[in-house]
Design an enzyme around this catalytic site. Sequence first.
Site, short mmCIF file in Angstrom:
data_model
loop_
_atom_site.label_atom_id
_atom_site.label_comp_id
_atom_site.label_asym_id
_atom_site.label_seq_id
_atom_site.Cartn_x
_atom_site.Cartn_y
_atom_site.Cartn_z
N LYS A 55 -62.57 35.95 40.72
CA LYS A 55 -62.64 35.70 42.16
C LYS A 55 -63.47 34.44 42.39
CE LYS A 55 -65.93 37.64 44.27
NZ LYS A 55 -66.70 36.43 44.66
N ASP A 89 -67.97 43.26 46.77
CA ASP A 89 -66.80 42.41 46.50
C ASP A 89 -65.58 43.20 46.04
OD1 ASP A 89 -67.99 40.04 47.22
OD2 ASP A 89 -68.53 39.45 45.18
#
Length: 276
Positions: free
Chosen positions: A11, A142
């Site tokens: 990410k 996240d």
Amino acid sequence: MQPFSLFAPAKVNLALHVLGRRADGYHDLDSIVAFADVGDRLTFTPADEFAITVSGPFASALPQSADNIIANSWAAAQAIAARRGRALPAAAVHLEKNLPVASGIGGGSANAAAALKGFLRLAGIDGIDDEVIAAGLRIGADVPVCLAGVPCRMQGVGERITPLAGFAPLRAILVNPLVAVSTPAVFGALALEKGQGFGTAIADARDPALWRNDLAAPAIALAPVIGDVLHRLATSPGITRAFMSGSGATSVGLLADDSATPDLDPRWWTARTVLG
């Protein structure tokens, strides 16, 4: 059940604005997120009992507590399956750890998201709904964005996710100097009191000129080599933008084309990728 594998992509925070610290102690964020075509991989195999094994170039750097990320996903999937009257069969999970540890590119969160998806698949549960997202958020801030796995704007502590339609893929190089950076330490270096504001929100989710990473300065103070990486990327021909991802220490150089060859220390971890 036949064994199957799920990819857990890195990410990348193209922007990470810290708006302030909330009364509950969490930091309020505004971020633009995309995903790389490099990452870890989880393989699920039928077993008599739940087990986790790890291999890959960064397996030895993984702290023992990292197993808890996958174990927490197992527990979350068990709870969801029970509420829906489904059985979750035992499985052995093998993690191929290809991403540096504590590197600001969401390796742990991506692993948790892939694990949660895999376990729910074993229970015959498809799709990512509000209950699954809420379970992911309890595992880590996240995890919901990693469950989505598409370019998006992420706000709050990670719970508000808006996909970015028409996002154009970006050629990039990821560079990590192999220095682990503690996310709590980086946020702590901001020294924000509860309820204290900090930066402004993203003014335009389509204009990189208005984006920043508010964690870059405190991360560089903790690990000065990040500044060296950023300087080398920013001064290399063919790099259109250089920035740090997450809380570091991974930096990103966006490439004008595949011919760009930045001058980097050969001891650093690098990966050419496409962000999308």
